[in-house]
Design a protein around this motif. Structure first.
Motif, short mmCIF file in Angstrom:
data_model
loop_
_atom_site.label_atom_id
_atom_site.label_comp_id
_atom_site.label_asym_id
_atom_site.label_seq_id
_atom_site.Cartn_x
_atom_site.Cartn_y
_atom_site.Cartn_z
N VAL A 30 68.25 31.23 50.72
CA VAL A 30 68.48 32.56 50.14
C VAL A 30 67.41 32.86 49.09
CG1 VAL A 30 70.06 33.95 48.75
CG2 VAL A 30 70.95 32.56 50.63
N PHE A 31 67.07 31.85 48.29
CA PHE A 31 66.03 32.05 47.28
C PHE A 31 64.72 32.47 47.92
CE2 PHE A 31 62.30 30.23 45.14
CZ PHE A 31 62.33 30.96 43.96
N LYS A 38 60.57 40.26 47.46
CA LYS A 38 59.87 40.70 46.26
C LYS A 38 58.36 40.58 46.40
CE LYS A 38 59.36 39.43 41.37
NZ LYS A 38 59.83 38.50 40.29
N CYS A 39 57.89 39.49 47.03
CA CYS A 39 56.47 39.16 46.99
C CYS A 39 55.76 39.18 48.34
CB CYS A 39 56.29 37.76 46.37
SG CYS A 39 57.02 37.57 44.72
N ASP A 40 56.48 39.47 49.44
CA ASP A 40 55.89 39.54 50.77
C ASP A 40 55.12 38.25 51.09
OD1 ASP A 40 55.28 40.63 53.23
OD2 ASP A 40 53.50 41.67 52.52
N LEU A 41 55.87 37.15 51.20
CA LEU A 41 55.27 35.83 51.31
C LEU A 41 54.99 35.38 52.74
CD1 LEU A 41 57.58 33.97 48.73
CD2 LEU A 41 55.28 34.91 48.33
N PHE A 42 55.80 35.82 53.70
CA PHE A 42 55.76 35.23 55.03
C PHE A 42 55.59 36.28 56.12
CE2 PHE A 42 58.77 32.69 52.41
CZ PHE A 42 58.00 31.55 52.28
N ALA A 74 76.38 30.98 44.75
CA ALA A 74 75.08 30.34 44.96
C ALA A 74 74.04 31.37 45.39
CB ALA A 74 75.20 29.24 46.01
N ALA A 75 74.43 32.28 46.27
CA ALA A 75 73.50 33.32 46.71
C ALA A 75 73.10 34.23 45.55
CB ALA A 75 74.13 34.14 47.84
N ALA A 76 74.06 34.56 44.71
CA ALA A 76 73.76 35.41 43.54
C ALA A 76 72.78 34.70 42.60
CB ALA A 76 75.05 35.76 42.81
N ARG A 77 72.99 33.40 42.38
CA ARG A 77 72.07 32.63 41.51
C ARG A 77 70.67 32.60 42.12
NH1 ARG A 77 76.41 29.05 41.42
NH2 ARG A 77 75.27 27.55 42.69
N ALA A 78 70.60 32.41 43.44
CA ALA A 78 69.30 32.33 44.11
C ALA A 78 68.55 33.65 43.99
CB ALA A 78 69.50 31.97 45.58
N ARG A 79 69.25 34.75 44.20
CA ARG A 79 68.59 36.06 44.10
C ARG A 79 68.17 36.36 42.66
NH1 ARG A 79 73.18 37.45 47.72
NH2 ARG A 79 72.34 37.38 49.85
N SER A 80 69.00 35.93 41.71
CA SER A 80 68.67 36.14 40.31
C SER A 80 67.42 35.35 39.93
CB SER A 80 69.85 35.74 39.43
OG SER A 80 69.53 35.85 38.06
N LYS A 81 67.36 34.11 40.40
CA LYS A 81 66.18 33.29 40.10
C LYS A 81 64.93 33.90 40.72
CE LYS A 81 64.19 28.67 40.59
NZ LYS A 81 64.38 27.29 41.11
N ALA A 82 65.06 34.40 41.97
CA ALA A 82 63.90 35.01 42.62
C ALA A 82 63.43 36.24 41.86
CB ALA A 82 64.27 35.38 44.05
N SER A 83 64.35 37.01 41.33
CA SER A 83 63.97 38.22 40.58
C SER A 83 63.23 37.89 39.30
CB SER A 83 65.22 39.05 40.27
OG SER A 83 66.03 38.40 39.29
N THR A 85 61.25 35.16 38.99
CA THR A 85 60.09 34.33 39.30
C THR A 85 58.88 35.20 39.64
OG1 THR A 85 61.52 32.57 40.19
CG2 THR A 85 59.19 32.51 40.83
N ALA A 86 57.79 34.96 38.97
CA ALA A 86 56.58 35.74 39.21
C ALA A 86 56.00 35.40 40.58
CB ALA A 86 55.55 35.46 38.13
N CYS A 87 55.40 36.37 41.23
CA CYS A 87 54.85 36.14 42.56
C CYS A 87 53.69 35.15 42.54
CB CYS A 87 54.40 37.47 43.17
SG CYS A 87 55.77 38.60 43.53
N ASP A 88 53.00 35.02 41.40
CA ASP A 88 51.89 34.07 41.30
C ASP A 88 52.32 32.76 40.66
OD1 ASP A 88 52.31 34.97 38.75
OD2 ASP A 88 50.20 35.49 38.35
#
Length: 279
Positions: A30-31, A38-42, A74-83, A85-88
């Motif tokens: 989920v993270f 957010k960052c268009d990684l894949f 757990a999903a809420a924590r993962a999304r919060s952490k992703a928000s 986290t800087a893309c770089d």
């Protein structure tokens, strides 16, 4: 494969450790999905693989006894952490590299089995000239084999169908797919074989039957009928808890009903697997 890994963890670890392991796997996926948003990684195919893996990890966690509320948290924590986290971010870059490497092979899988508690969904991403099963689970009513799933010539254009090969006797005049109505019964229903009382069931009637293509019949069957359901029926199954059941009922003119029971299982993960498209 993720399924084998999760199964091995569940067998080898104590119950508490197994729950933690599959919950952590769900959190990680989920993270990464949230970080990608957010960052268009894949690339799209890898995202479809990651989505399938997240859904499969969720199903494994629920079957291991993890409360659904814990997974939502757990999903809420993962999304919060992703928000946050800087893309770089350097750590995110390292995780991205591991995901690229780990899911590159997974996304090239042509076939995959999604096991459940009682049944399994089998996914197939090949293309063929004749209609074939792209996602299917086997069941039975009496002595007659029944299959349900998504059929098509390829993985991304499929139709939900049931195929039954009745042994002798009359043929049904109608078929319907029955499951929990999430609007009337929002909580997961695990008693009574995973199917709630009639008052809170949702019903989808199939279109009229036609002769089944030989490629859809069970091994050894010479004939059968295909009943086609709406895409909304497949969407409703995907939203069930993996531990729940749904039933296909075949209705006869003498008022009798033949019932074939299926496990919702990782149907949603199977659909995400097909979304990766052709190899």
């Amino acid at each position: 494969m993720l399924a084998a890994t999760l199964a091995a963890m569940t067998l080898a670890a104590p119950v508490g450790a197994a729950r933690a392991a599959v919950t952590d796997a769900f959190y990680d996926r989920v993270f990464m999905l949230a970080a990608h948003q957010k960052c268009d990684l894949f690339e799209p195919k890898l995202i479809a693989a990651l989505d399938a893996a997240a859904l499969q990890a969720r199903g494994a966690a629920l079957r291991a006894g993890t409360p659904a509320s814990d997974l939502s948290a757990a999903a809420a924590r993962a999304r919060s952490k992703a928000s946050r986290t800087a893309c770089d971010d350097a750590d995110l870059g390292r995780v991205r590299a591991r995901v690229d490497a780990g899911f590159a092979g997974w996304s090239r899988a042509a076939r995959m089995t999604f096991p459940g508690e009682r049944g399994a969904w089998r996914g197939d991403r090949y293309e063929s000239q004749a209609v074939g099963w792209r996602l299917v689970q086997d069941s039975v009513t009496g002595g007659s084999p029944v299959r349900f799933g998504l059929a098509g010539i390829g993985p991304t254009a499929t139709t939900p169908v049931a195929v039954v090969s009745f042994v002798g006797g009359p043929r049904p005049y109608a078929a319907r797919l029955v499951m929990r109505d999430r609007a009337q019964a929002p909580r997961v229903w695990l008693t009574g074989g995973g199917l709630p009382p009639e008052s809170v069931r949702q019903v989808f009637f199939a279109a009229a039957a036609r002769a089944a293509a030989p490629t859809l019949l069970t091994e050894g069957a010479r004939q059968g009928e295909t009943w086609t359901f709406s895409p909304q029926a497949a969407d409703a199954i995907a939203q069930l808890d993996p531990r729940e059941s749904f039933v296909i009922e075949f209705l006869f003119r003498d008022d009798s009903v033949a019932e074939a029971r299926f496990e919702a299982g990782d149907f949603a993960a199977g659909r995400a697997f097909l979304a990766m498209g052709l190899l």
